[in-house]
Each structure stands twice: as C-alpha cells, then as structure tokens.
Design a protein around this motif. Structure first.
Motif, PDB file in Angstrom:
ATOM      1  N   ARG A   1     -15.550 -30.501  13.094  1.00 30.84           N
ATOM      2  CA  ARG A   1     -14.889 -31.317  12.090  1.00 30.84           C
ATOM      3  C   ARG A   1     -15.307 -32.772  12.301  1.00 30.84           C
ATOM      4  O   ARG A   1     -15.110 -33.319  13.376  1.00 30.84           O
ATOM      5  CB  ARG A   1     -13.372 -31.163  12.165  1.00 30.84           C
TER       6      ARG A   1
ATOM      7  N   VAL B   1     -14.933 -33.309   7.010  1.00 33.01           N
ATOM      8  CA  VAL B   1     -15.726 -32.164   6.582  1.00 33.01           C
ATOM      9  C   VAL B   1     -15.821 -31.177   7.742  1.00 33.01           C
ATOM     10  O   VAL B   1     -15.961 -31.576   8.902  1.00 33.01           O
ATOM     11  CB  VAL B   1     -17.136 -32.597   6.108  1.00 33.01           C
TER      12      VAL B   1
ATOM     13  N   LEU C   1     -20.846 -35.468   3.842  1.00 29.91           N
ATOM     14  CA  LEU C   1     -20.988 -34.094   3.356  1.00 29.91           C
ATOM     15  C   LEU C   1     -22.445 -33.780   3.022  1.00 29.91           C
ATOM     16  O   LEU C   1     -23.009 -32.784   3.481  1.00 29.91           O
ATOM     17  CB  LEU C   1     -20.107 -33.888   2.128  1.00 29.91           C
TER      18      LEU C   1
ATOM     19  N   THR D   1      -8.470 -27.173   8.343  1.00 29.65           N
ATOM     20  CA  THR D   1      -9.361 -26.538   7.373  1.00 29.65           C
ATOM     21  C   THR D   1     -10.111 -27.551   6.523  1.00 29.65           C
ATOM     22  O   THR D   1     -11.058 -27.191   5.829  1.00 29.65           O
ATOM     23  CB  THR D   1      -8.568 -25.627   6.417  1.00 29.65           C
ATOM     24  N   THR D   2      -9.676 -28.795   6.530  1.00 29.75           N
ATOM     25  CA  THR D   2     -10.161 -29.932   5.736  1.00 29.75           C
ATOM     26  C   THR D   2      -9.754 -29.850   4.271  1.00 29.75           C
ATOM     27  O   THR D   2     -10.189 -30.668   3.466  1.00 29.75           O
ATOM     28  CB  THR D   2     -11.701 -30.137   5.827  1.00 29.75           C
ATOM     29  N   MET D   3      -8.897 -28.898   3.918  1.00 30.57           N
ATOM     30  CA  MET D   3      -8.510 -28.734   2.517  1.00 30.57           C
ATOM     31  C   MET D   3      -7.407 -29.712   2.120  1.00 30.57           C
ATOM     32  O   MET D   3      -6.571 -30.107   2.943  1.00 30.57           O
ATOM     33  CB  MET D   3      -8.032 -27.306   2.256  1.00 30.57           C
ATOM     34  N   CYS D   4      -7.403 -30.073   0.831  1.00 33.76           N
ATOM     35  CA  CYS D   4      -6.410 -30.982   0.261  1.00 33.76           C
ATOM     36  C   CYS D   4      -5.669 -30.249  -0.855  1.00 33.76           C
ATOM     37  O   CYS D   4      -6.265 -29.933  -1.896  1.00 33.76           O
ATOM     38  CB  CYS D   4      -7.085 -32.239  -0.284  1.00 33.76           C
TER      39      CYS D   4
ATOM     40  N   HIS E   1     -11.950 -28.671  -3.183  1.00 33.03           N
ATOM     41  CA  HIS E   1     -10.614 -29.066  -2.726  1.00 33.03           C
ATOM     42  C   HIS E   1     -10.636 -29.638  -1.312  1.00 33.03           C
ATOM     43  O   HIS E   1      -9.624 -29.630  -0.614  1.00 33.03           O
ATOM     44  CB  HIS E   1      -9.654 -27.874  -2.808  1.00 33.03           C
ATOM     45  N   LYS E   2     -11.784 -30.172  -0.904  1.00 30.27           N
ATOM     46  CA  LYS E   2     -11.901 -30.788   0.415  1.00 30.27           C
ATOM     47  C   LYS E   2     -11.309 -32.194   0.390  1.00 30.27           C
ATOM     48  O   LYS E   2     -11.449 -32.915  -0.597  1.00 30.27           O
ATOM     49  CB  LYS E   2     -13.380 -30.851   0.813  1.00 30.27           C
TER      50      LYS E   2
ATOM     51  N   GLY F   1     -15.315 -23.781   3.572  1.00 32.36           N
ATOM     52  CA  GLY F   1     -14.203 -23.954   2.647  1.00 32.36           C
ATOM     53  C   GLY F   1     -14.623 -24.321   1.237  1.00 32.36           C
ATOM     54  O   GLY F   1     -15.805 -24.475   0.916  1.00 32.36           O
TER      55      GLY F   1
ATOM     56  N   ILE G   1     -15.271 -26.646  -1.303  1.00 32.10           N
ATOM     57  CA  ILE G   1     -15.625 -28.068  -1.309  1.00 32.10           C
ATOM     58  C   ILE G   1     -14.901 -28.815  -2.429  1.00 32.10           C
ATOM     59  O   ILE G   1     -14.578 -30.003  -2.298  1.00 32.10           O
ATOM     60  CB  ILE G   1     -17.152 -28.239  -1.416  1.00 32.10           C
TER      61      ILE G   1
ATOM     62  N   GLY H   1      -9.397 -22.334   4.154  1.00 30.76           N
ATOM     63  CA  GLY H   1     -10.509 -22.761   3.319  1.00 30.76           C
ATOM     64  C   GLY H   1     -10.176 -22.747   1.846  1.00 30.76           C
ATOM     65  O   GLY H   1     -10.993 -23.152   1.018  1.00 30.76           O
TER      66      GLY H   1
END
Length: 409
Positions: free
Chosen positions: A360, A319, A297, A146-149, A313-314, A309, A311, A117
């Motif tokens: 997800r 999501v 979102l 985690t959906t993180m970027c 850095h999503k 997480g 958001i 996250g």
C-alpha cells in the motif's frame, strides 16, 4: 543515553505520513494553562476550523484527545446502549473494527459484507436497514486496508427515512476525498490527523449533529465534585468516562466544565493542520490528492505492476499494488526493506486476506506532492530490479510525468 534522533524517512505508506514542517513548528509553541484565555480562544478557533474541514454547521465540532481510534470509540460508546441494534457494512479491516467496538458496547450488531476490493451499492444498504431496523448505522468512508472509498451521498437519506443515526469513520479519507457532512446527512463523523490532514497521530476531530447530540445528552451524567444542582442525571450512564461525549461537549462548550487536561501541543497541531487545509481550500486539497494519487497509480502501472480492487472506487490518497507473483510474501517484504534501508522510504503491506499480497503506497497530506511521488517510483523501480523483477526502464516516472504534464486527476 543520547537525545532522540529519528532517521530521515519519507513516509509513503497508508499512514502515518511525514508531517508538514509548519505543523511541527506549531507543536513546539509554549504551553499555557488549561483555562488561559489564549487556550480557550484557540479551542474555539479549532472548532470553527473543523466545521469547515467537515463541511458542517454543527455546533458540536471539536477534538477527542487520542488517536483516530479514540474518536471512533467515543462516538460509538456514547451512542450505543446495551441491546441497541447496530448495522455495519464491512468492506475491509476497519468495518470489522467498528463491529468489534459496537459489540464491546453491548450492541446487537448486524453486518453485511462485500469482497475486499469492492464497495456497497446504496440499495444493498437500504435493504439491510429495512431488515435490521438499526438505531445506528456505522460505516467507514475510506478503508486503507483495501484502499476503497465507500460512496456516502445516498446513505444519509436512507438513514433519515428510517430514523437511523448515521456514523462515519473518515480517518483515512477526510481532506483528500470529497466529504460533505451536512449535505450527506451524517450525524457523527470522526477522523485523525495522520492521513490527508497532514499531522501526527494523537488527536481525533469529531463533528456531531443536533440529532446525535440529543441522543448523547439523553445519557448525560456530570461527575461528582464538579456537579451543580441543575445537573440532573439522565438515562443510562455512558460506559466510558474518558470517552463520554456528553461530558466532553460540556468541556468544549461555554461552561468549560472540567473533564480532562487538554493535550495542548496536539491542539496546536490540529489547529495548524486545519488552518493549512482551509487556507488551501477543501476542494483544492481534494484535487491535489486526486492529481498525485493518479500519478502514483499510473506510475506503478507503468512499472508493469497490477493494482488491487475496483479502481473506480479507490481513494485518491492510497493505492494497493499487487506484489509480483515471483516475489511472494517474503520477497515483497524484502522490497519494502530495501526501500526503507537503501532509500529511506516507507511503504506498507496490508492485513487479513491481502497480507503479503499487496503493497500500500500513500500520497497524502504533506506527501501528496510531485517530488515525493517521483522519488518513490524511481526507488521502487530500483528495489524491484535488485529483487530480480524485470520492469520497464523509467516506466514509473515516465507514466507519472505524463499525468503531471497533462494535469489530469
């Protein structure tokens, strides 16, 4: 036995996604021989298109035949010799995957981790690079678990300063999130078609800088039977024949030195995916994913659901929605089953510490569009009501419509 007839599905999970019909039509085109002028011309076109997709001038930009993991493995097995030091920043499942593949290559692997996250600050990566002094830094940009970027813009400069080869797995992010191979100093990047690029799984675009190509070609060995007198063996052989990028570069290069039989229908698919993306414009595609991702979102939040997480850095294109506590893992699976069986919509769960805790939901590729978002939110509301979860009537669709009416990413 009847002909294959898959049920109609709207694939709104973390990938694969519903394929653009234009890509499916391209895949139905007739086959030609492997060295037919049409084939080699198409290969050259694919190389040029993916230079635009990766935002690079790298000569060595082509396809690895296989799923996105084939591209990852080709990059790492071709770069890494036994005993090489490799640094992997882990912020989700796919950092662990890079770690495992590097270990299988015989590397001395060092990892740094943040909680799922979150993402890494460049200072943390630089400190680890100074301590470990790796040959290769292997990093995921977007981790769908985690959906993180992970921000990459500062990492390339760190790698250049310390003479580190910078590899990035952009499978889940390319096409839907900003990606600048040359500007960010990436040495190798790989992806897949089945996420934001909008195609089927089975082909792995790759781009290789001159620096990385020199590392790979320092281990160049040409197979007996096609080897010529000038083909001098160099260094330790790359451990895989199929994923030997030195040989694959010769196959895609001017010599067309035979390595494997190109997956022709997947070549057509990859070409059409890239053609559509380049025609739309990379910046426009990123903006489209940002718009529809934000609508999803705010839609799930409009249903009163939490989002996992950081958001800020999503990724734009997926999501992680927190499963209501009253449902628990079994109830979460029941809602997913209701969406699939009653509405023909697929969403995903997650892995490891998030398994059974989040859904997800993806908005990527062909499915990054308004009707797909609104349909999914309306169906999710009904599935939640059927499971006994009280949600605001029309809350998801209303919140998403507000995003669309304002046109805000």
């Amino acid at each position: 036995m009847d002909e294959i007839a898959p049920p109609p599905r709207l694939l709104m999970g973390p990938g694969p996604i519903s394929v653009d019909p234009r890509v499916l039509r391209a895949m139905a085109a007739p086959l030609v021989g492997q060295f037919d002028p049409f084939m080699t011309t198409t290969m050259n076109e694919v190389m040029g298109l993916y230079r635009e997709v990766f935002d690079t001038t790298n000569e060595q930009t082509f396809l690895v035949d296989g799923t996105s993991r084939a591209g990852i493995e080709a990059a790492l097995v071709s770069l890494i010799e036994p005993g090489d030091r490799v640094l992997v920043p882990v912020f989700g499942r796919f950092g662990h995957l890079l770690t495992e593949i590097a270990q299988r290559c015989g590397a001395e692997v060092h990892t740094i981790e943040v909680p799922w996250g979150e993402v890494f600050a460049p200072e943390a990566i630089e400190a680890a690079v100074r301590e470990v002094r790796p040959k290769v830094l292997a990093c995921v940009q977007g981790d769908t678990s985690t959906t993180m970027c992970q921000p990459l813009a500062d990492i390339g400069a760190i790698c250049r300063e310390h003479d580190v080869v910078f590899y990035c797995d952009a499978t889940a992010s390319l096409g839907g999130n900003e990606f600048r191979s040359d500007a960010w100093g990436l040495d190798i990047a790989t992806a897949g078609l089945q996420k934001c690029i909008g195609g089927p799984s089975g082909s792995a675009p790759i781009t290789i800088s001159d620096k990385a190509a020199a590392v790979i070609n320092a281990r160049r060995h040409v197979e007996a039977g096609i080897r010529e007198d000038a083909d001098v063996a160099m260094g330790r052989p790359i451990a895989s024949n199929y994923f030997d990028l030195a040989m694959v570069m010769d196959y895609w290069g001017p010599r067309r030195l035979n390595h494997h039989t190109e997956a022709t229908s997947m070549l057509y698919a990859a070409r059409e995916c890239a053609r559509l993306l380049v025609t739309e414009g990379l910046d426009a595609s990123v903006a489209r994913h940002a718009l529809h991702g934000n609508a999803m979102l705010e839609g799930v939040q409009g249903l009163g659901l939490g989002v996992f997480g950081d958001i800020a850095h999503k990724m734009h294109n997926v999501v992680a929605v927190e499963i209501p506590e009253k449902l628990g893992p079994a109830g979460g699976d029941a809602v997913r089953a209701s969406l699939l069986n009653d509405f023909g919509i697929e969403i995903g769960t997650s892995f490891g510490p998030l398994h059974g805790k989040v859904w997800r939901i993806g908005t990527m590729g062909y499915n990054a569009r308004k009707d797909a978002v609104l349909t999914t939110l309306a169906a999710l509301e009904q599935a939640l009501r059927s499971a006994g979860v009280g949600v605001p009537a029309g809350g998801g669709v209303t919140a998403a419509q507000a995003v669309y009416s304002e046109g805000r990413p």
